[in-house]
Design an enzyme around this catalytic site. Sequence first.
Site, mmCIF file in Angstrom:
data_model
loop_
_atom_site.group_PDB
_atom_site.id
_atom_site.type_symbol
_atom_site.label_atom_id
_atom_site.label_comp_id
_atom_site.label_asym_id
_atom_site.label_seq_id
_atom_site.Cartn_x
_atom_site.Cartn_y
_atom_site.Cartn_z
ATOM 1 N N ASN A 85 102.615 -105.313 37.715
ATOM 2 C CA ASN A 85 101.300 -105.817 38.108
ATOM 3 C C ASN A 85 100.199 -104.781 37.883
ATOM 4 O O ASN A 85 99.105 -104.896 38.393
ATOM 5 C CB ASN A 85 101.314 -106.311 39.555
ATOM 6 C CG ASN A 85 101.666 -105.233 40.554
ATOM 7 O OD1 ASN A 85 101.640 -104.049 40.268
ATOM 8 N ND2 ASN A 85 102.005 -105.658 41.759
ATOM 9 N N HIS B 33 99.020 -99.711 41.649
ATOM 10 C CA HIS B 33 99.473 -99.477 43.022
ATOM 11 C C HIS B 33 98.303 -98.880 43.778
ATOM 12 O O HIS B 33 97.527 -98.108 43.220
ATOM 13 C CB HIS B 33 100.642 -98.476 43.049
ATOM 14 C CG HIS B 33 100.877 -97.868 44.394
ATOM 15 N ND1 HIS B 33 101.739 -98.425 45.315
ATOM 16 C CD2 HIS B 33 100.348 -96.767 44.984
ATOM 17 C CE1 HIS B 33 101.723 -97.675 46.413
ATOM 18 N NE2 HIS B 33 100.896 -96.667 46.237
ATOM 19 N N TYR C 235 108.786 -93.591 46.788
ATOM 20 C CA TYR C 235 109.043 -94.929 47.314
ATOM 21 C C TYR C 235 110.145 -94.954 48.375
ATOM 22 O O TYR C 235 110.703 -96.016 48.666
ATOM 23 C CB TYR C 235 109.374 -95.889 46.171
ATOM 24 C CG TYR C 235 108.156 -96.239 45.348
ATOM 25 C CD1 TYR C 235 107.182 -97.094 45.847
ATOM 26 C CD2 TYR C 235 107.963 -95.699 44.078
ATOM 27 C CE1 TYR C 235 106.049 -97.397 45.104
ATOM 28 C CE2 TYR C 235 106.838 -96.000 43.333
ATOM 29 C CZ TYR C 235 105.887 -96.844 43.855
ATOM 30 O OH TYR C 235 104.756 -97.151 43.129
ATOM 31 N N GLU D 209 100.271 -90.101 50.301
ATOM 32 C CA GLU D 209 100.439 -90.357 48.863
ATOM 33 C C GLU D 209 99.567 -89.423 48.021
ATOM 34 O O GLU D 209 100.012 -88.946 46.977
ATOM 35 C CB GLU D 209 100.131 -91.819 48.558
ATOM 36 C CG GLU D 209 101.175 -92.765 49.115
ATOM 37 C CD GLU D 209 100.923 -94.223 48.790
ATOM 38 O OE1 GLU D 209 101.861 -95.021 48.960
ATOM 39 O OE2 GLU D 209 99.788 -94.582 48.367
ATOM 40 N N LYS E 239 100.244 -98.233 36.518
ATOM 41 C CA LYS E 239 101.687 -98.296 36.299
ATOM 42 C C LYS E 239 102.079 -98.309 34.813
ATOM 43 O O LYS E 239 101.239 -98.523 33.935
ATOM 44 C CB LYS E 239 102.245 -99.540 36.990
ATOM 45 C CG LYS E 239 102.111 -99.498 38.511
ATOM 46 C CD LYS E 239 102.698 -100.765 39.115
ATOM 47 C CE LYS E 239 102.657 -100.765 40.619
ATOM 48 N NZ LYS E 239 103.273 -101.994 41.160
#
Length: 140
Positions: A114, A117, A51, A128, A11
Site C-alpha cells: 500500500n 507506513h 515490526y 519509530e 515502502k
Amino acid sequence: MAVERTLSIIKPDATERNITGRINTFFEEGGLRIVAQKRLHLTRAQAEKFYAVHAERAFYGELCDYMCSGPVVVQVLEGEDAIVRNREIMGATNPANADEGTIRKAVGQDVQANSVHGSDAPETAAKEIAFFFSDLEIVG
C-alpha cells in the site's frame, strides 16, 4: 494545534515503481515538511525488530519479508498534528477502501503493498523515529 513529528516509510512497492517524489508531493501539499530522509535496504533483522509489535500476528513473517524485499525511504515529517495529518494523507490501509485524493487510493496496490507506513501515536512516532534517525539527522 501542536507541531509534531512522525515517521513515514515509503515502502518497497513504491520505490520499485520510482514514485517516491510523487508520494512526497502528497505530504508537502498536505502541509507537512520532510525534516529527515534516507533511502536504505532493511535487513531481515531490522525489519523483525521494527515490526516486533506484530510478532505474534499471522502476517508478521510475510510483512518482514516484504519490507526487506527492496529499498525503502524512511523520513521524518513535521507539521501541525503531523501524526493525524499523515494518516489522513495516506488513507485507509486497504487501497480499495481509501478515500479519493489519498496516497493509498492513488498508488497503493493492495493491503500489504500500500506504498506507505506512518506512525499511529505520539509514543510510536518517537520510538519509530529513534529507530532510524539520530537527533543530528533531523533538520527542521
